[in-house]
Design a protein around this motif. Structure first.
Motif, mmCIF file in Angstrom:
data_model
loop_
_atom_site.group_PDB
_atom_site.id
_atom_site.type_symbol
_atom_site.label_atom_id
_atom_site.label_comp_id
_atom_site.label_asym_id
_atom_site.label_seq_id
_atom_site.Cartn_x
_atom_site.Cartn_y
_atom_site.Cartn_z
ATOM 1 N N ALA A 1 1.016 -1.207 0.035
ATOM 2 C CA ALA A 1 -0.229 0.082 -0.111
ATOM 3 C C ALA A 1 0.809 1.259 -0.055
ATOM 4 O O ALA A 1 1.966 1.379 0.752
ATOM 5 C CB ALA A 1 -0.879 0.143 1.234
ATOM 6 N N VAL A 2 0.546 2.139 -0.611
ATOM 7 C CA VAL A 2 1.269 3.323 -0.872
ATOM 8 C C VAL A 2 0.498 4.620 -0.145
ATOM 9 O O VAL A 2 -0.491 4.764 -0.418
ATOM 10 C CB VAL A 2 1.424 3.906 -2.179
ATOM 11 N N VAL A 3 1.141 5.335 0.713
ATOM 12 C CA VAL A 3 0.643 6.524 1.432
ATOM 13 C C VAL A 3 1.297 7.773 0.765
ATOM 14 O O VAL A 3 2.409 8.004 1.123
ATOM 15 C CB VAL A 3 0.881 6.468 2.971
ATOM 16 N N ASP A 4 0.454 8.478 0.146
ATOM 17 C CA ASP A 4 0.764 9.818 -0.447
ATOM 18 C C ASP A 4 1.975 9.571 -1.719
ATOM 19 O O ASP A 4 2.682 8.420 -1.719
ATOM 20 C CB ASP A 4 1.383 10.670 0.390
ATOM 21 N N CYS A 5 2.138 10.447 -2.610
ATOM 22 C CA CYS A 5 2.871 10.242 -3.787
ATOM 23 C C CYS A 5 3.002 11.850 -4.037
ATOM 24 O O CYS A 5 2.491 12.435 -5.057
ATOM 25 C CB CYS A 5 2.339 9.369 -4.569
ATOM 26 N N GLY A 6 4.121 12.771 -3.571
ATOM 27 C CA GLY A 6 4.064 13.949 -3.827
ATOM 28 C C GLY A 6 5.453 14.378 -4.380
ATOM 29 O O GLY A 6 6.235 13.622 -4.599
ATOM 30 N N VAL A 7 5.460 15.704 -4.601
ATOM 31 C CA VAL A 7 6.815 16.347 -5.091
ATOM 32 C C VAL A 7 7.263 17.337 -4.222
ATOM 33 O O VAL A 7 6.616 17.617 -3.164
ATOM 34 C CB VAL A 7 6.368 17.268 -6.599
ATOM 35 N N LEU A 8 8.438 17.858 -4.492
ATOM 36 C CA LEU A 8 9.001 18.984 -3.927
ATOM 37 C C LEU A 8 9.295 20.065 -4.890
ATOM 38 O O LEU A 8 9.788 19.955 -5.944
ATOM 39 C CB LEU A 8 10.434 18.540 -3.478
ATOM 40 N N PHE A 9 9.275 21.329 -4.362
ATOM 41 C CA PHE A 9 9.571 22.416 -5.212
ATOM 42 C C PHE A 9 11.106 23.031 -4.756
ATOM 43 O O PHE A 9 11.388 23.243 -3.610
ATOM 44 C CB PHE A 9 8.476 23.584 -4.942
ATOM 45 N N PRO A 10 11.671 23.029 -5.902
ATOM 46 C CA PRO A 10 13.378 23.662 -5.778
ATOM 47 C C PRO A 10 13.207 25.054 -5.374
ATOM 48 O O PRO A 10 12.463 25.948 -5.559
ATOM 49 C CB PRO A 10 13.877 23.401 -7.293
ATOM 50 N N ASN A 11 14.395 25.356 -4.523
ATOM 51 C CA ASN A 11 14.766 26.568 -3.915
ATOM 52 C C ASN A 11 15.583 27.402 -5.266
ATOM 53 O O ASN A 11 15.792 28.592 -4.836
ATOM 54 C CB ASN A 11 15.531 26.315 -2.628
ATOM 55 N N GLU A 12 15.920 26.762 -6.176
ATOM 56 C CA GLU A 12 16.735 27.702 -7.234
ATOM 57 C C GLU A 12 16.377 27.517 -8.449
ATOM 58 O O GLU A 12 15.568 26.384 -8.762
ATOM 59 C CB GLU A 12 18.205 27.165 -7.042
ATOM 60 N N SER A 13 16.646 28.415 -9.240
ATOM 61 C CA SER A 13 15.601 28.270 -10.620
ATOM 62 C C SER A 13 16.772 27.834 -11.465
ATOM 63 O O SER A 13 17.780 28.344 -12.020
ATOM 64 C CB SER A 13 15.356 29.600 -10.954
ATOM 65 N N GLY B 1 1.445 15.427 -6.023
ATOM 66 C CA GLY B 1 1.955 16.111 -7.083
ATOM 67 C C GLY B 1 2.487 14.960 -7.894
ATOM 68 O O GLY B 1 2.774 15.147 -9.224
ATOM 69 N N ALA B 2 3.259 13.926 -7.302
ATOM 70 C CA ALA B 2 3.767 12.772 -8.363
ATOM 71 C C ALA B 2 3.071 11.839 -8.919
ATOM 72 O O ALA B 2 3.454 10.870 -9.479
ATOM 73 C CB ALA B 2 5.050 12.224 -7.527
ATOM 74 N N LEU B 3 1.704 11.799 -8.318
ATOM 75 C CA LEU B 3 1.134 10.936 -8.888
ATOM 76 C C LEU B 3 0.879 10.282 -10.362
ATOM 77 O O LEU B 3 0.786 9.219 -10.709
ATOM 78 C CB LEU B 3 -0.596 10.785 -8.415
#
Length: 546
Positions: free
Chosen positions: A26-38, A72-74
């Protein structure tokens, strides 16, 4: 049974956890990370290879709430692992357009607090959803029933005694589960370093009204578009002072519209106004809700600060309220936006000056209260950088929890009849650097991101020369070009001499090999800059054979 964190332990964001038992996952959540640098990177997703390799064993995904760092990574996962996804009404409403944009069809199944759902056919794992309070509607925690006992997953939570809307956190159910026995508690660590308790979301409303009362021009309020309870309080303050409301920013417009359609956000019919219509309103009759709380350069607030927004402009006498937390790493970008707004004559108010924002995450006293209610035999802190996880584990120790482990991504916790242990061999984890377009299947790649970072720091030097094919003699060049390289201008002749000297050290045979010549040029250029500036910029040697 094994707990396999693929993201979210060691960083805030990219949350993804697998629970494996009897060959089922079973998978709980599947999200993304927002980068601090462009660096041309919009999103960072967890490496889901471990799940893809076991796609036949994965039975379901359980979502705790609708924030990007949890769902966000789903699209990356569901494209190759098409399993049912369980989530509450607002959570799935936010997920659907993301999947549609990525061209991914999914089996989305709505749940309510109190519902129990299995993690696939013949799975020994089932999830019970229970209400928690957070900075988004319909947030839930999970009680996972397994052959090794109950696993309590807090999701992102705070214990809000006076939520703006909704049932509040179901402390009674957590206490009941604790009396029956909780084998393992997995709990949100974001604010573990903050003592005391978080302020209630309902305390923001009076602070907003006070700000509105003092405003003499237009009021711009920036907040997270998913924080519908915050949007409602802003709307209520605007209504109290007879102001109409305009929404700026793609996510703000979309989330406000969705929240209204689903009944989570209430606006009188006279209040909404388009950005175009807002230009014609008297300043004291307008409130603008906008995105851009973290200084994102393309956000509506940043464009307003630069005077580049096509519909509205900030004028002297306007009030800009940042109803959000300054996320660590974004302070410089936010400061630049605030500076530009002040240059335009606006007054800027933000957290610290008044309770214009409260956190959606529990602080130390709330975290300890949850531990007391759940009475876990074992404790693992989740959702945080290592310092947050470590501090949270200390809170559990203070509450008398004997079994505690601080894990990071990839470390596997095994629960068995004989006890609980961290396995010696971690599973492979990592990060996938991507952008919005890559949701359609592309991957920028870690090496590309590394090169972009290197170019940003030291620039690039290009050396072009032509050699005679049979003898290796330099026929033309080297011609030199540089972008962003300190110490290059005025040193071209000295640098050419360094390159020619390096070529002179090659054997006759090596001088006819373009690869050998390229390497000699690269080393000569780097040697020159290391000696003269102490830097080693990337070098692109181009060797033509004639």
């Amino acid at each position: 049974m094994r707990i396999v964190p693929l993201g979210g332990l060691g960083e805030i964001g990219m949350n993804c956890m697998a629970v494996e038992c009897d060959g089922r996952i079973a998978v709980v959540d599947c999200g993304v990370l927002f980068p601090n640098e462009s660096l041309g990177v919009d999103l960072i997703a967890p490496d889901l290879s471990w799940l893809r390799e076991r796609r036949e064993q994965v039975g379901a995904v359980f979502l705790t709430h609708g924030h990007e760092d949890h769902l966000g990574a789903l699209p990356f996962l569901l494209r190759e692992v098409p399993v049912p996804v369980y989530g509450t009404r607002f959570t799935l409403a936010l997920l659907r357009p993301r999947l549609d944009e990525a061209g991914v069809r999914a089996d989305l199944r709505e749940v309510r607090p109190g519902d129990v759902r299995p993690a696939g056919d013949a799975s020994p794992i089932a999830a019970e959803f229970f209400s928690v309070t957070h900075s988004i509607p319909d947030a839930c925690g999970l009680a996972l029933s397994t052959p090794q006992g109950t696993l309590l997953h807090s999701g992102d939570f705070k214990i809000d005694p006076a939520p703006v809307r909704g049932p509040g956190m179901d402390l009674g159910r957590i206490e009941a589960l604790g009396r029956k026995g909780v084998r393992l508690l997995l709990s949100d660590s974001t604010n573990a370093e903050r003592e005391g308790t978080s302020l209630s979301e309902s305390q923001v409303g009076p602070a907003l009204e006070q700000a509105f009362e003092l405003a003499r021009g237009r009021v711009f309020v920036a907040c997270f578009a998913s924080n519908v309870h915050r949007l409602q309080q802003i709307v209520d303050a605007a209504r109290a002072f007879g102001r109409r409301v305009a929404f700026l920013g793609r996510s703000m417009e979309a989330n406000a519209r969705l929240a209204q359609e689903l009944g989570y956000l209430e606006l009188p019919g006279w209040m909404p106004v388009s950005p175009e219509e807002a230009r014609t309103l008297p300043p004291r009759e307008l409130c603008v809700l906008t995105t851009g709380t973290q200084g994102e350069p393309r956000s509506a607030l940043a464009r307003l600060a630069r005077g580049e927004h096509p519909d509205l402009a900030v004028s002297p006498g306007d009030l800009v309220v940042l109803s959000s937390r300054f996320i660590p790493g974004n302070e410089i970008a936010i400061g630049q936006v605030v500076n530009e707004l002040c240059r335009r004559g606006a007054e800027v108010a933000y957290e610290g000056l008044a309770p214009l924002h409260v956190s959606g995450h529990a602080q130390a006293d709330e975290q300890r209260r949850l531990i007391r209610l759940a009475r876990p035999a074992h404790f693992v802190p989740i959702h945080g950088e290592y310092r947050h996880l470590s501090r949270h584990a200390a809170h559990a120790a203070a509450e008398g929890v004997a079994g505690r482990d601080v894990l990071v991504d990839g470390q596997v916790l095994e629960l068995a009849d004989a006890g609980v242990r961290v396995l010696d061999e971690p599973v492979a984890t990592g990060r996938v650097y991507t952008d919005r377009d890559a949701l359609l299947g592309a991957d920028i790649g870690a090496l590309v991101v590394r090169d972009r970072r290197l170019l940003a720091e030291t620039g690039l030097c290009i050396a072009v020369l032509a050699i005679e094919r049979t003898t290796g003699a330099v026929v033309r060049g080297p011609e030199l070009f540089a972008r962003g390289v300190a110490g290059f201008e005025g040193a071209e002749e000295e640098l050419r001499a360094e390159i020619l000297a390096g070529l002179g050290d090659l054997s006759p045979k090596a001088r006819t090999d373009p690869a050998e010549v390229q390497e000699a040029v690269r080393l000569a250029v780097r040697r020159f800059f290391r000696r003269t500036t102490g830097k080693k910029p990337p070098v692109l040697p181009v060797v033509l054979e004639l």
